[in-house]
Design a protein around this motif. Structure first.
Motif, PDB file in Angstrom:
ATOM      1  N   ILE A  52       2.030  14.665  -2.118  1.00  0.00           N
ATOM      2  CA  ILE A  52       0.755  14.164  -2.644  1.00  0.00           C
ATOM      3  C   ILE A  52       0.063  13.237  -1.653  1.00  0.00           C
ATOM      4  N   GLU A  53       0.855  12.413  -0.943  1.00  0.00           N
ATOM      5  CA  GLU A  53       0.274  11.366  -0.107  1.00  0.00           C
ATOM      6  C   GLU A  53       0.282  11.695   1.380  1.00  0.00           C
ATOM      7  N   ALA A  54       0.601  12.947   1.734  1.00  0.00           N
ATOM      8  CA  ALA A  54       0.763  13.311   3.143  1.00  0.00           C
ATOM      9  C   ALA A  54      -0.472  13.020   3.980  1.00  0.00           C
ATOM     10  N   ASP A  55      -1.642  13.197   3.413  1.00  0.00           N
ATOM     11  CA  ASP A  55      -2.881  13.010   4.173  1.00  0.00           C
ATOM     12  C   ASP A  55      -3.594  11.703   3.830  1.00  0.00           C
ATOM     13  N   GLY A  56      -2.940  10.854   3.061  1.00  0.00           N
ATOM     14  CA  GLY A  56      -3.559   9.608   2.648  1.00  0.00           C
ATOM     15  C   GLY A  56      -3.358   8.501   3.661  1.00  0.00           C
ATOM     16  N   PRO A  57      -4.030   7.368   3.470  1.00  0.00           N
ATOM     17  CA  PRO A  57      -3.898   6.237   4.401  1.00  0.00           C
ATOM     18  C   PRO A  57      -2.512   5.608   4.327  1.00  0.00           C
ATOM     19  N   ALA A  58      -1.972   5.271   5.474  1.00  0.00           N
ATOM     20  CA  ALA A  58      -0.639   4.680   5.532  1.00  0.00           C
ATOM     21  C   ALA A  58      -0.580   3.349   4.799  1.00  0.00           C
ATOM     22  N   ALA A  59      -1.693   2.625   4.779  1.00  0.00           N
ATOM     23  CA  ALA A  59      -1.701   1.288   4.178  1.00  0.00           C
ATOM     24  C   ALA A  59      -1.431   1.318   2.683  1.00  0.00           C
ATOM     25  N   THR A  60      -1.789   2.416   2.020  1.00  0.00           N
ATOM     26  CA  THR A  60      -1.597   2.499   0.575  1.00  0.00           C
ATOM     27  C   THR A  60      -0.460   3.443   0.183  1.00  0.00           C
ATOM     28  N   MET A  61       0.269   3.937   1.154  1.00  0.00           N
ATOM     29  CA  MET A  61       1.329   4.905   0.882  1.00  0.00           C
ATOM     30  C   MET A  61       2.493   4.255   0.144  1.00  0.00           C
ATOM     31  N   THR A  62       3.025   4.941  -0.857  1.00  0.00           N
ATOM     32  CA  THR A  62       4.189   4.426  -1.569  1.00  0.00           C
ATOM     33  C   THR A  62       5.425   4.514  -0.686  1.00  0.00           C
ATOM     34  N   ALA A  63       6.430   3.741  -1.032  1.00  0.00           N
ATOM     35  CA  ALA A  63       7.683   3.770  -0.281  1.00  0.00           C
ATOM     36  C   ALA A  63       8.339   5.143  -0.359  1.00  0.00           C
ATOM     37  N   GLU A  64       8.238   5.789  -1.535  1.00  0.00           N
ATOM     38  CA  GLU A  64       8.820   7.123  -1.691  1.00  0.00           C
ATOM     39  C   GLU A  64       8.181   8.099  -0.716  1.00  0.00           C
ATOM     40  N   ALA A  65       6.852   8.075  -0.624  1.00  0.00           N
ATOM     41  CA  ALA A  65       6.152   8.986   0.283  1.00  0.00           C
ATOM     42  C   ALA A  65       6.482   8.685   1.736  1.00  0.00           C
TER      43      ALA A  65
END
Length: 353
Positions: free
Chosen positions: A228-241
């Motif tokens: 889900i978070e592969a293309d999202g910003p690193a700053a808001t990425m969950t620890a799981e992702a």
């Protein structure tokens, strides 16, 4: 002649408490079954109601020790605790590495980034885990060290997380240490279950007894978050992702060359996979489904063929995994049999509601 008494009969489990494992893989030689590996497994999915069982075999709710398959969960805890590493070093945090130069130097880099020296490590000493890596190390005159031990990336990151939070580095393996309390809380949250027992892993880390179902839930959550978070910003990425993506993008750091877990993640992009000693294998899929396997005799050769068979049962395209799905049995240099997974889906399942 009667069997000699054991020094401590308390080490013997009651027969009725033994997990009800079933045959999962077998080796045949010219049509005769030569050996059988028993075990248990479960495949799960996540939906609005929680964790749903897709199929299972054996005794998937029997407590077991995940061993090194717990490392991705421990890595999630550390990221939640402020650990911020390049992806290759975060993958090493979740690794049982082979002890190649990049692994040993990576563990050293984690320490140096946080002003630490190798003497703060509290893991056991060992030679490199990989056969080629061990032979090369020994030829160079190397001996067993904490940095070459296969869990050194995790331990370096544990010490680093202590520095980040102002916790004492010394004693970071004690169950009551703030780091290990954070790990325990994270494991409980990801698996959805309270640990059923506590022990110590081979490297010295606290180790929780869990169920295959709980571990499958955790890997499903990690893999789904990564997708889900592969293309999202690193700053808001969950620890799981963060952990899942690091493992996917650097599978060579999770294990090493010629290791089946590394090959699985290379051949099947999007999966998050981790093995553990004593015949443990976990795989999370991008859609949140997951497979958890325990081979009862602790042997290693049945782990991956059973995993590939379970993935096929989930309608995953396993054609790219043919090289790790089975093995030929040779006689005089020619194939006379095979080692492969059995039809475990036809076996009874011992699973509580």
């Amino acid at each position: 002649m009667p069997f000699p008494a054991l020094a401590d009969n308390a080490l013997l489990p009651a027969t009725q408490s033994l997990p009800q494992h079933v045959p999962l893989a077998a080796q045949t030689r010219d049509g005769l079954v030569e050996s059988i590996h028993y075990g248990s497994l479960i495949a799960t999915a996540q939906d609005a109601t929680g964790t749903r069982t897709l199929f299972a075999a054996g005794d998937p709710l029997a407590p077991f020790y995940p061993r090194s398959a717990l490392k991705p969960l421990q890595a999630v805890a550390m990221v939640r605790g402020g650990l911020d590493l390049p992806a290759d070093l975060l993958a090493l945090t979740a690794a049982s590495h082979s002890g190649a130069d990049r692994h040993v130097l990576g563990a050293r880099r984690i320490l140096e980034m946080h002003g630490l020296a190798p003497d703060v490590l509290e893991n056991s000493t060992d030679l490199p885990y990989g056969t080629a890596e061990r032979e090369e190390w020994l030829r160079a005159g190397g001996t067993a060290t904490q940095l070459t031990q296969n869990c050194s990336g995790k331990h370096a990151s544990m010490a680093a997380t202590c520095v980040i939070n102002g916790w004492p580095v010394k004693g970071y393996l004690e169950p009551g240490h703030p780091l290990q309390r954070l790990v325990a809380q994270t494991v409980t949250g990801l698996t959805g279950e309270q640990p059923l027992g506590l022990s110590t892993d081979g490297c010295g880390t606290p180790l929780f007894a869990l169920t295959l179902r709980g571990m499958a839930r955790a890997f499903g959550l990690i893999a789904r978050a990564a997708a889900i978070e592969a293309d999202g910003p690193a700053a808001t990425m969950t620890a799981e992702a963060a952990v899942g993506l690091a493992m996917q993008r650097h599978p060579d750091m999770v294990a090493g060359e010629h290791r089946d877990v590394t090959e699985l993640m290379r051949l099947a992009p999007g999966m998050v996979a981790k093995d553990g000693f004593e015949g443990v294998q976990l795989v999370g899929l991008p859609d949140g489904r997951a497979v958890a396997i325990k081979i009862s005799d602790g042997g290693d050769r049945a782990r991956m063929p059973v995993t590939v068979c379970a993935l096929e049962a989930l309608d995953v395209d396993t054609a790219p995994l043919a090289s790790i799905a089975s093995g030929a049995v040779l006689g005089g240099g020619r194939t006379v049999g095979a080692f492969q997974a059995l039809n475990f889906l036809s076996t009874p399942v011992n699973e509580a509601p």
